[in-house]
Design a protein around this motif. Structure first.
Motif, PDB file in Angstrom:
ATOM      1  N   ALA A  33       0.886  -1.419  -0.091  1.00 33.65           N
ATOM      2  CA  ALA A  33      -0.071  -0.281  -0.152  1.00 33.65           C
ATOM      3  C   ALA A  33       1.216   0.981   0.147  1.00 33.65           C
ATOM      4  CB  ALA A  33      -0.864   0.278   1.247  1.00 33.65           C
ATOM      5  N   ALA A  34       1.643   0.965   0.505  1.00 34.57           N
ATOM      6  CA  ALA A  34       2.836   2.036   1.035  1.00 34.57           C
ATOM      7  C   ALA A  34       3.521   2.938  -0.869  1.00 34.57           C
ATOM      8  CB  ALA A  34       4.223   2.033   2.000  1.00 34.57           C
ATOM      9  N   GLN A  35       3.468   1.784  -1.901  1.00 30.84           N
ATOM     10  CA  GLN A  35       3.996   2.016  -3.099  1.00 30.84           C
ATOM     11  C   GLN A  35       3.334   2.453  -3.806  1.00 30.84           C
ATOM     12  OE1 GLN A  35       7.318   1.129  -3.643  1.00 30.84           O
ATOM     13  NE2 GLN A  35       7.392  -0.599  -1.296  1.00 30.84           N
ATOM     14  N   GLY A  36       1.977   2.400  -3.416  1.00 30.97           N
ATOM     15  CA  GLY A  36       1.931   2.778  -5.058  1.00 30.97           C
ATOM     16  C   GLY A  36       1.807   3.198  -6.413  1.00 30.97           C
ATOM     17  N   GLY A  37       1.492   3.420  -7.229  1.00 31.74           N
ATOM     18  CA  GLY A  37       1.587   3.524  -8.470  1.00 31.74           C
ATOM     19  C   GLY A  37       1.584   1.701  -9.074  1.00 31.74           C
ATOM     20  N   PRO A  38       1.945   1.743 -10.340  1.00 31.08           N
ATOM     21  CA  PRO A  38       1.410   0.374 -11.038  1.00 31.08           C
ATOM     22  C   PRO A  38       1.939  -0.732 -10.511  1.00 31.08           C
ATOM     23  CG  PRO A  38       3.256   1.750 -12.155  1.00 31.08           C
ATOM     24  CD  PRO A  38       2.630   2.467 -10.875  1.00 31.08           C
ATOM     25  N   PHE A  39       3.050  -1.268  -9.460  1.00 30.88           N
ATOM     26  CA  PHE A  39       3.453  -1.611  -8.126  1.00 30.88           C
ATOM     27  C   PHE A  39       2.446  -2.384  -6.738  1.00 30.88           C
ATOM     28  CE2 PHE A  39       4.857  -3.390  -4.728  1.00 30.88           C
ATOM     29  CZ  PHE A  39       5.362  -4.133  -4.374  1.00 30.88           C
ATOM     30  N   SER A  40       1.609  -0.949  -7.343  1.00 28.26           N
ATOM     31  CA  SER A  40      -0.136  -1.233  -6.280  1.00 28.26           C
ATOM     32  C   SER A  40      -0.842  -2.075  -6.712  1.00 28.26           C
ATOM     33  CB  SER A  40      -0.613  -0.478  -5.591  1.00 28.26           C
ATOM     34  OG  SER A  40       0.645   0.210  -4.423  1.00 28.26           O
ATOM     35  N   ARG A  41      -0.659  -1.466  -8.294  1.00 35.10           N
ATOM     36  CA  ARG A  41      -1.770  -2.359  -8.494  1.00 35.10           C
ATOM     37  C   ARG A  41      -1.664  -4.153  -9.697  1.00 35.10           C
ATOM     38  NH1 ARG A  41      -2.860   1.405 -11.859  1.00 35.10           N
ATOM     39  NH2 ARG A  41      -1.116   1.268 -12.952  1.00 35.10           N
ATOM     40  N   GLY A  42      -0.724  -4.416  -9.303  1.00 34.31           N
ATOM     41  CA  GLY A  42       0.376  -5.244  -9.833  1.00 34.31           C
ATOM     42  C   GLY A  42      -0.568  -6.242  -8.171  1.00 34.31           C
ATOM     43  N   VAL A  43       0.027  -5.781  -7.590  1.00 33.09           N
ATOM     44  CA  VAL A  43       0.152  -6.699  -6.029  1.00 33.09           C
ATOM     45  C   VAL A  43      -1.061  -7.018  -6.392  1.00 33.09           C
ATOM     46  CG1 VAL A  43      -0.167  -6.410  -3.898  1.00 33.09           C
ATOM     47  CG2 VAL A  43       2.186  -5.738  -5.134  1.00 33.09           C
ATOM     48  N   LEU A  44      -1.879  -5.904  -6.277  1.00 38.87           N
ATOM     49  CA  LEU A  44      -3.797  -6.613  -6.603  1.00 38.87           C
ATOM     50  C   LEU A  44      -4.446  -7.114  -7.083  1.00 38.87           C
ATOM     51  CD1 LEU A  44      -5.307  -2.621  -5.573  1.00 38.87           C
ATOM     52  CD2 LEU A  44      -5.232  -4.171  -4.166  1.00 38.87           C
ATOM     53  N   ILE A  45      -3.937  -7.033  -8.449  1.00 44.19           N
ATOM     54  CA  ILE A  45      -4.028  -8.576  -9.462  1.00 44.19           C
ATOM     55  C   ILE A  45      -3.633  -9.479  -8.827  1.00 44.19           C
ATOM     56  CG2 ILE A  45      -3.909  -9.295 -11.975  1.00 44.19           C
ATOM     57  CD1 ILE A  45      -3.293  -6.221 -12.251  1.00 44.19           C
ATOM     58  N   MET A  46      -2.804  -9.577  -8.542  1.00 46.17           N
ATOM     59  CA  MET A  46      -2.040 -10.813  -7.304  1.00 46.17           C
ATOM     60  C   MET A  46      -3.255 -11.423  -6.346  1.00 46.17           C
ATOM     61  SD  MET A  46       2.179 -10.794  -8.560  1.00 46.17           S
ATOM     62  CE  MET A  46       2.641  -9.352  -7.691  1.00 46.17           C
ATOM     63  N   MET A  47      -2.815 -10.402  -5.799  1.00 51.21           N
ATOM     64  CA  MET A  47      -4.230 -11.220  -4.479  1.00 51.21           C
ATOM     65  C   MET A  47      -5.540 -11.458  -5.477  1.00 51.21           C
ATOM     66  SD  MET A  47      -3.133  -8.609  -1.599  1.00 51.21           S
ATOM     67  CE  MET A  47      -3.804  -7.112  -1.653  1.00 51.21           C
ATOM     68  N   ALA A  48      -6.198 -10.547  -6.169  1.00 51.46           N
ATOM     69  CA  ALA A  48      -7.027 -11.711  -6.895  1.00 51.46           C
ATOM     70  C   ALA A  48      -7.338 -13.149  -7.346  1.00 51.46           C
ATOM     71  CB  ALA A  48      -7.829 -10.248  -7.763  1.00 51.46           C
ATOM     72  N   ARG A  49      -5.676 -12.944  -7.916  1.00 54.34           N
ATOM     73  CA  ARG A  49      -5.886 -14.494  -7.970  1.00 54.34           C
ATOM     74  C   ARG A  49      -5.329 -14.966  -7.532  1.00 54.34           C
ATOM     75  NH1 ARG A  49      -5.922 -18.659  -9.189  1.00 54.34           N
ATOM     76  NH2 ARG A  49      -4.394 -19.753 -10.684  1.00 54.34           N
ATOM     77  N   ALA A  50      -4.276 -15.402  -6.495  1.00 54.53           N
ATOM     78  CA  ALA A  50      -4.639 -16.252  -5.123  1.00 54.53           C
ATOM     79  C   ALA A  50      -6.156 -15.844  -4.347  1.00 54.53           C
ATOM     80  CB  ALA A  50      -3.114 -15.573  -4.252  1.00 54.53           C
ATOM     81  N   GLN A  51      -6.452 -15.770  -4.641  1.00 52.25           N
ATOM     82  CA  GLN A  51      -8.286 -16.082  -3.505  1.00 52.25           C
ATOM     83  C   GLN A  51      -7.938 -17.332  -4.020  1.00 52.25           C
ATOM     84  OE1 GLN A  51     -10.806 -13.378  -3.975  1.00 52.25           O
ATOM     85  NE2 GLN A  51     -10.129 -11.497  -2.369  1.00 52.25           N
ATOM     86  N   ARG A  52      -8.356 -17.750  -5.449  1.00 53.83           N
ATOM     87  CA  ARG A  52      -7.888 -19.182  -5.526  1.00 53.83           C
ATOM     88  C   ARG A  52      -7.152 -19.866  -5.358  1.00 53.83           C
ATOM     89  NH1 ARG A  52     -10.297 -21.310 -11.196  1.00 53.83           N
ATOM     90  NH2 ARG A  52      -9.189 -19.795 -11.670  1.00 53.83           N
ATOM     91  N   PRO A  53      -6.829 -21.053  -4.469  1.00 51.00           N
ATOM     92  CA  PRO A  53      -5.821 -21.862  -4.380  1.00 51.00           C
ATOM     93  C   PRO A  53      -5.571 -22.891  -5.711  1.00 51.00           C
ATOM     94  CG  PRO A  53      -6.959 -22.406  -3.087  1.00 51.00           C
ATOM     95  CD  PRO A  53      -7.444 -21.769  -3.440  1.00 51.00           C
ATOM     96  N   LEU A  54      -4.286 -22.605  -6.031  1.00 48.10           N
ATOM     97  CA  LEU A  54      -3.629 -23.513  -7.613  1.00 48.10           C
ATOM     98  C   LEU A  54      -4.330 -24.864  -6.353  1.00 48.10           C
ATOM     99  CD1 LEU A  54      -1.807 -23.448  -9.930  1.00 48.10           C
ATOM    100  CD2 LEU A  54       0.152 -23.585  -8.507  1.00 48.10           C
ATOM    101  N   CYS A  55      -4.313 -25.705  -7.697  1.00 51.49           N
ATOM    102  CA  CYS A  55      -4.482 -27.419  -7.259  1.00 51.49           C
ATOM    103  C   CYS A  55      -4.542 -28.289  -8.671  1.00 51.49           C
ATOM    104  CB  CYS A  55      -6.470 -27.467  -6.481  1.00 51.49           C
ATOM    105  SG  CYS A  55      -6.373 -28.810  -6.337  1.00 51.49           S
ATOM    106  N   LEU A  56      -3.654 -29.008  -9.109  1.00 53.20           N
ATOM    107  CA  LEU A  56      -3.308 -29.465 -10.125  1.00 53.20           C
ATOM    108  C   LEU A  56      -4.205 -31.092  -9.676  1.00 53.20           C
ATOM    109  CD1 LEU A  56       0.628 -30.094  -8.669  1.00 53.20           C
ATOM    110  CD2 LEU A  56      -0.635 -29.577 -10.717  1.00 53.20           C
TER     111      LEU A  56
END
Length: 90
Positions: free
Chosen positions: A35-58
């Protein structure tokens, strides 16, 4: 039979480890101070957190998830078939 069961156990154990590690990704991302980084970095982390809500499963055959619970179900089904065939034989 024992060799096949031990091979299946190894696959299921490693798949279970992948599932548990992928569940920790979202927590690690949130605790990274994004949250302290701001800009594109924060947006990228938010996208990764949204994807990580569903765990990887083989999955086996793209249908059934592989885990230690799967291993237990396979062993129970195998034992059931074995005892049924043994009763039919006797």
């Amino acid at each position: 039979m024992l060799t096949g069961a031990s091979e299946l156990l190894i696959y299921c154990k490693y798949c279970d480890d992948v599932i548990s590690e992928s569940e920790r990704v979202q927590q690690a991302l949130y605790g990274s101070g994004w949250a302290a980084q701001g800009g594109p970095f924060s947006r990228g982390v938010l996208i990764m957190m949204a994807r990580a809500q569903r765990p990887l499963c083989l999955r086996a055959a793209h249908v059934h998830p592989v885990s230690l619970q799967t291993f237990t179900k396979v062993l129970n089904a195998s034992y059931t078939v074995f005892t049924l065939m043994r009763q039919i034989k006797d």
